[in-house]
Design a protein around this motif. Structure first.
Motif, PDB file in Angstrom:
ATOM      1  N   ARG A  78       0.829  -1.205   0.000  1.00 65.48           N
ATOM      2  CA  ARG A  78       0.000   0.000   0.000  1.00 65.48           C
ATOM      3  C   ARG A  78       0.862   1.253   0.000  1.00 65.48           C
ATOM      4  NH1 ARG A  78      -5.156   2.083   1.404  1.00 65.48           N
ATOM      5  NH2 ARG A  78      -4.997   4.060   2.524  1.00 65.48           N
ATOM      6  N   ALA A 105      -5.488  -1.497  -6.238  1.00 67.83           N
ATOM      7  CA  ALA A 105      -6.702  -2.152  -5.750  1.00 67.83           C
ATOM      8  C   ALA A 105      -6.345  -3.403  -4.958  1.00 67.83           C
ATOM      9  CB  ALA A 105      -7.617  -2.496  -6.925  1.00 67.83           C
ATOM     10  N   GLY A 108      -5.256  -2.645  -1.401  1.00 67.72           N
ATOM     11  CA  GLY A 108      -6.230  -2.081  -0.471  1.00 67.72           C
ATOM     12  C   GLY A 108      -6.473  -0.594  -0.633  1.00 67.72           C
ATOM     13  N   ASP A 110      -8.641   2.126  -2.312  1.00 64.43           N
ATOM     14  CA  ASP A 110      -9.940   2.137  -2.985  1.00 64.43           C
ATOM     15  C   ASP A 110     -10.059   3.300  -3.971  1.00 64.43           C
ATOM     16  OD1 ASP A 110     -10.785   4.471  -1.582  1.00 64.43           O
ATOM     17  OD2 ASP A 110     -11.591   3.255   0.061  1.00 64.43           O
ATOM     18  N   ALA A 111     -11.171   3.304  -4.706  1.00 63.89           N
ATOM     19  CA  ALA A 111     -11.356   4.290  -5.775  1.00 63.89           C
ATOM     20  C   ALA A 111     -11.361   5.718  -5.247  1.00 63.89           C
ATOM     21  CB  ALA A 111     -12.650   3.997  -6.529  1.00 63.89           C
ATOM     22  N   ASP A 112     -11.956   5.938  -4.073  1.00 66.73           N
ATOM     23  CA  ASP A 112     -11.979   7.291  -3.506  1.00 66.73           C
ATOM     24  C   ASP A 112     -10.570   7.768  -3.176  1.00 66.73           C
ATOM     25  OD1 ASP A 112     -14.724   7.434  -3.735  1.00 66.73           O
ATOM     26  OD2 ASP A 112     -15.105   6.805  -1.666  1.00 66.73           O
ATOM     27  N   GLU A 113      -9.744   6.874  -2.651  1.00 59.71           N
ATOM     28  CA  GLU A 113      -8.369   7.245  -2.318  1.00 59.71           C
ATOM     29  C   GLU A 113      -7.561   7.528  -3.589  1.00 59.71           C
ATOM     30  OE1 GLU A 113      -7.637   4.884   1.879  1.00 59.71           O
ATOM     31  OE2 GLU A 113      -7.648   3.727   0.017  1.00 59.71           O
TER      32      GLU A 113
END
Length: 205
Positions: A78, A105, A108, A110-113
């Motif tokens: 990450r 992805a 860990g 996510d799309a918002d991050e």
């Protein structure tokens, strides 16, 4: 801004013994065997790799080095992918962005991050260490040095090996972005371009 292809991937029919040696030297045997296969067991060779194979000796050495960051690094997945995505967005490397959205992805993120990384805004969802890693990435890209305050923040959480690696992650993926953009790499066929391409580009300077 998209680039036109300048350097096409090396066609399989031109893979000589030096290319075979490079792939076998850079990857575990089971991976190299599938890269070299042509039947049902064949594994798609990413365009980045097949283009680098124009220079087999460099490709083998570079891929061996890069695999340390990807598979044997001191930073966790990450942490690395947050920095790589920031580099990809800042350098406008569509190929690098597309590849690492997929890896992010799995790590860990996510799309918002991912959207926040692309916006450049602060995000409370990121830990203090993650915010420091993103700040360090920007500082290395802007001034080629992590400033004292950010270095101190990183040193509160990372050991010396991780501190070394953080700088090399940014440098490595900036170098790759330069190569990918200069070669005009196409996105690999397996990438869903509708969701993997870059957000709106930065204004031209």
């Amino acid at each position: 801004m998209s680039e036109s292809t300048r350097l096409a991937p090396l066609p399989r029919e031109e893979w000589g013994t030096d290319v075979v040696a490079a792939l076998r030297g850079a990857f575990p045997e089971h991976v190299a065997t599938r890269f070299l296969a042509t039947g049902d067991d064949a594994l798609e060779v990413p365009e980045a790799i097949s283009t680098m194979l124009h220079h087999p000796a460099l490709a083998q050495t570079w891929l061996t080095f890069n695999n340390v960051l990807l598979y044997g690094g001191a930073l966790d997945d990450r942490q690395r992918e947050l920095m790589v995505l920031r580099v990809a967005w800042r350098t406008r490397s569509n190929y690098e962005w597309a590849q690492h959205v997929r890896l992010a992805a799995r790590a860990g993120i996510d799309a918002d991050e991912i959207d926040v990384i692309a916006s450049g805004e602060a995000c409370e969802r990121f830990t203090p260490l993650e915010r420091a890693l993103l700040a360090a990435t920007d500082q290395l890209l802007d001034g080629y040095r992590i400033d004292d305050a950010t270095w101190s923040q990183l040193a509160e959480h990372l050991d010396d090996r991780q501190l070394v690696e953080a700088v090399f992650v940014v440098g490595t993926y900036t170098c790759l972005a330069m190569a990918f953009k200069s070669f005009g790499l196409r996105l690999d066929p397996s990438i869903d371009t509708s969701v993997m391409t870059l957000p709106e580009p930065l204004p031209e300077s």
